[in-house]
Design an enzyme around this catalytic site. Structure first.
Site, PDB file in Angstrom:
ATOM      1  N   GLY A 152      11.906   1.452  -1.408  1.00  0.00           N
ATOM      2  CA  GLY A 152      10.726   1.165  -0.780  1.00  0.00           C
ATOM      3  C   GLY A 152       9.405   1.675  -1.431  1.00  0.00           C
ATOM      4  O   GLY A 152       9.382   2.192  -2.484  1.00  0.00           O
ATOM      5  N   CYS A 153       8.371   0.952  -0.897  1.00  0.00           N
ATOM      6  CA  CYS A 153       7.017   0.954  -1.528  1.00  0.00           C
ATOM      7  C   CYS A 153       6.566   2.326  -1.383  1.00  0.00           C
ATOM      8  O   CYS A 153       6.157   3.043  -2.430  1.00  0.00           O
ATOM      9  CB  CYS A 153       5.921   0.052  -0.723  1.00  0.00           C
ATOM     10  SG  CYS A 153       5.847   0.138   1.053  1.00  0.00           S
ATOM     11  N   TYR A 154       6.642   3.082  -0.427  1.00  0.00           N
ATOM     12  CA  TYR A 154       6.179   4.513  -0.363  1.00  0.00           C
ATOM     13  C   TYR A 154       7.221   5.236  -1.157  1.00  0.00           C
ATOM     14  O   TYR A 154       6.679   6.467  -1.774  1.00  0.00           O
ATOM     15  CB  TYR A 154       6.095   5.162   1.295  1.00  0.00           C
ATOM     16  CG  TYR A 154       5.000   4.403   2.120  1.00  0.00           C
ATOM     17  CD1 TYR A 154       3.723   4.761   1.789  1.00  0.00           C
ATOM     18  CD2 TYR A 154       5.326   3.947   3.271  1.00  0.00           C
ATOM     19  CE1 TYR A 154       2.774   4.300   2.465  1.00  0.00           C
ATOM     20  CE2 TYR A 154       4.201   3.513   4.251  1.00  0.00           C
ATOM     21  CZ  TYR A 154       3.037   3.686   3.759  1.00  0.00           C
ATOM     22  OH  TYR A 154       2.088   3.462   4.610  1.00  0.00           O
TER      23      TYR A 154
END
Lengths: 349, 349, 349, 349
Positions: A152-154
């Site tokens: 995921g990005c985070y």
């Protein structure tokens, strides 16, 4: 000598999918063989994305594993969570390599997935098979793999900023607090009042405090790094900008480590890894300094008054946080230089 | 067969210069041999532009024609107006190829330059020698040239939108009104109250109505296309965004030409020219659809009620309006495919 | 019964000063008697602020205490730090009431001021005399005072979010971490590369980690609330927007307090105080929900997994964080309803 | 002496409706008696608009003319076009005063409405009865009226900029070209891909060229002013900002009129009208200079080279372009000072 790989992109009409198109179009050893969208099959991709006019003129394919097998060697799955888990088994059964950009194959524990995603999890065998493709941490496992779950990005911004310190015992894992901020493209292209321009512009919002579905993904990797169960306080905020994530991370420093100790530790840890840049000059990275690129830039502040370190990590959520890292994973899977097709200079200003 | 050209960039610490670095870094037949800044010579380029950390590690050179001759084959001059005219003669004298991105060599008439720029004009022989590098209009003259004057950002968007219609007599040149809008990067990196974030954000401004120094450049080319002196009404506006120009252009249509006539005319005129895209579907281009790329997208509305055509033309002011077109000019000067190193997909969103 | 007070504003050409003009223009019991600027004295205020055309037509006065005494009853000092300390003694000597919006009279300890501001501190007697005007905390002391030091923008958002919990012992003061974010107007109207539109737009930056001059102000009040010395980790970030501050605050909860406990505590603490709004519905406030108004909105998340509370507090930095709170202080000093002239509905969207 | 009027707002959950709430909340002679929404009846207004927390605590009423009659004296109808025409007859039948902010009662010619709005027009008797409430042009007709049709946002900015010159014969009406730009709030709060933040931010778009439904409204008034049928070229653009409209207008000047002639003409025409400000200093107004206020600022450039005038007119689309002008109309209808409750200083920055 240099094999060309044929790639298909499922979910081509989302921001992740269209960013894959942008990046793969410039990759020297990949041909975009099929752009796929269940919702818009049969339409030209440029109809919904006029910036692709005259660049991509093909029609969108429907999701059809046999068709994809006839056209492609590798499939990027850039669908919403819940969809990828359903599609992937048939793609793998066709012998296609799969890189899943959704959250469906990141958590090894099916119960965790159900708790945080409120959806039916993927089968355990697929979860076991999927390599978690955080390239700078798990690159060795990715090399040669056929099925990769793209982070995921985070988690990408957060984990690249925390793992070296956790592994080295420089910080107390129980003390970690992550204050994360993201541009609006992270929420995808679906329309809602929450991404209406007039609601977002000149506004700064907190959302999903301690409830974001990326939390178990972060804790899974931190626990792996720490060798024990880690839980974190994790907050997400929406910034009035399109691209970019910053994670500002706080932790208690162990053993009087200094700023220089942190810089040395991270520079050593990421030695030879092109896409992580450690700031050494007391400055902190800003999101625009990695915009449009696959870089993750990291800076530090160590505060003697409080005994805490503040770690700042930035990425472009659509590149290193999605499409770029997916291609980096492809490069590793194929045994290529991980930077192939990804050596973009950030777009500044 | 494929020569590599060594390039120097004077004015590397401005937005035009740093965009040249971004684009040239990916050009297959160019090496960046020297980055030059009179104001910051001796400092690392990444000091002022952290996005270049670990990408460009050299120190900035001072402006020294002999030194440049020893390092480079071609020099991009990305200085403010008034400076380029002073530097260029010595560069040409050293036998260097020169591409001037400033306004100093665009106007053939020295008096016009003085009137609009309020500065000392370049020598007439240099003005005569400089080829006006609006690639899709004057590409034949650029091929093989040693000294090219790169067009202004507003003129590029405006002229690509008007020249075919003026040449073909589809519109009355005396009726042309141009309403142009630009992002803030067009004003450069110099600080002023006029580009303070809090003054620009959530604001839309008109400025320099009928007084912009790009007016004579536009009229020079339109007059050339019309075969007679053309004057235009030209307005500029500042948009709260970083990149992008739109020119919305109005003119009286001659002889009952229709929307289809305009589309056909422009498609024929730009046949084979990769970077001009004519919209055919009744839609108008938006600036973001060309962001980060060298495209110029053009759309039309013909209004039978008023007998006027509205032409909408968009570019990224730092790419097609500056650094990108400068490289396109280099490609033409070298006899290469004009798209070499420039086939970027626009960055969207 | 309803006296009209004559007000002078020193520093009228800054954002704080011009916001005072906006708000005081609508105050039913205040006349703007003098707008003062040392740098632009003699010019019309509207020259630099065209939005004031035909609204404020007077010329700017120079800084002249005797002149101010002849025109005004109260003086708002909205100058940069370092200047207010020099002006204030002569204003007080003239018998003028003073509200200082700068940081010069906030810290009671001169050494602290020197450490954080790197400037000559105000005299100790003035520091002792100045009442710290955080209205909802120290309102009783402000009532009837003649000299008030208006709090900083970050401290206002942060302290209104923390003080009730610290006073009640709901959180461990040693565990407090503040992650603060501000719009660009907080940096004032002075020009610099740091507030150039193209550098800020589509960018998110961290700055002054653990080094912001508002830290000792926050710790002074927290220590007062806790009854012992408190130090905090405090980070500041720049958001691509003009107005607004959010402080996201983290602390370890003591004694199993729940979300409902926090809501009850804060609602009781701020009972009857119009400008603090406690969110009760599990939602968090966003900066735009207080834009243009004097409100401070506060929300909570209590996380059982980690034992920490996250407190989110938002203000408009130019209103509650500067001009609005200054007027609220004036209202208290005069014995008026603290909301007089300040009951603006936030500007949304 | 000073009657208080009870107002109801139909369409309270749109941007026009919620702006009416903001402005009426500060009006000294109006009570908000009912906030009405057919879609959200029964819910608290603050549920969808958290900025109204603790300010407006009532529940939304349903659309019920008899109920409204029992609560209110005047009804603001801020619904989409097509809805107002259906509701208005029953409101008028109840003896309520009506101010319609939609487009349903602006065009006197039913066929024109059908052509441009593609909806069933209002009855001819209602169209005849409705006074077109462009206050500075038709204020005399509004005074004492019971039913007012509030002008569109684009027509307000455009017509205030053009009518004096057309009436005085300073410009050739056949030559008028209007290039209009608007912030995103003009499109309302309904969600669509067209107002998704990531699609709008850092983007500038043209839309509805020569097809906007405000064109016949503009032409109706210009024809009235010119004494003959006027058609115009009219373009609309979307600016990445929330509030603000600029109309840049071009026309051929008759009889060698100069800049000073235009300034004198307009200053005389708008003598005594508080909300129109004519710029006299060669500067042009910017949208932020009227943000949050009811002002319309107008500036001029006369170009001898081309014989054309450029007129720049700016408003806040939600205030002078909607809610503010509606209240100005109420003031006129009630025989009050037209500025009552509307003397806001623009919010700057």
């Amino acid at each position: 000598m240099s094999t060309t790989v044929r790639a298909a992109i499922i979910g081509s009409t989302g921001y992740g999918g269209v960013e894959l198109i942008r990046l793969l179009a410039g990759h020297p050893q990949v041909d975009i063989a099929s752009v796929v969208s269940s919702s818009s099959a049969g339409a030209p991709i440029a109809e919904g994305f006029p910036h692709l006019n005259e660049i991509r003129t093909e029609l969108l394919d429907d999701v059809d594993p046999a068709l994809l097998k006839s056209k492609a060697d590798v499939v990027f799955v850039a669908t919403p969570a819940g969809v990828a888990a359903k599609i992937t088994p048939s793609l793998l059964a066709e012998g296609l390599k799969v890189i899943d950009l959704s959250g469906d194959h990141r958590l090894k524990d099916r119960a965790e997935y159900e708790t945080w995603y409120k959806k039916e999890p993927a089968g355990q065998d697929y979860l076991d098979q999927a390599v978690f493709g955080l390239c700078e941490i798990y690159g060795d496992a990715v090399r040669g793999a056929d099925f990769v779950s793209n982070p995921g990005c985070y988690p990408t911004a957060t984990l690249l900023g925390l793992v070296p310190a956790v592994k080295a015992g420089f910080i107390d894992p129980a003390s970690i607090i992550v204050d994360a901020k993201s541009g609006v493209s992270g929420a995808g292209r679906g329309v809602s009042l929450g991404n209406h321009y007039a609601e977002i512009n000149e506004n700064f919002k907190a959302y999903k405090l301690n409830k974001h579905q990326h939390i178990p993904e972060i804790e899974q990797v931190l626990s792996d790094a720490a060798g024990r169960k880690v839980v974190t306080t994790f907050s997400t905020h929406l910034v009035p900008m399109t691209r970019g994530i910053m994670s500002t991370m706080y932790a208690t420093v162990t053993g009087n480590r200094t700023y220089d100790d942190f810089v040395s530790l991270y520079r050593n840890y990421y030695e030879g890894r092109h896409f992580v840049r450690i700031r050494r000059d007391g400055a902190y990275p800003a999101t625009k300094e990695v915009a449009g690129s696959n870089y993750c830039d990291i800076g530090f502040a160590v505060d003697e008054r409080t005994g805490r370190v503040t770690i700042v990590s930035v990425i472009d959520n659509l590149v290193k946080g999605a499409a770029g890292q997916a291609i980096q994973n492809l490069n590793l899977m194929m045994g290529w230089d991980e930077t192939l097709g990804l050596r973009f200079v950030p777009v500044y200003p």
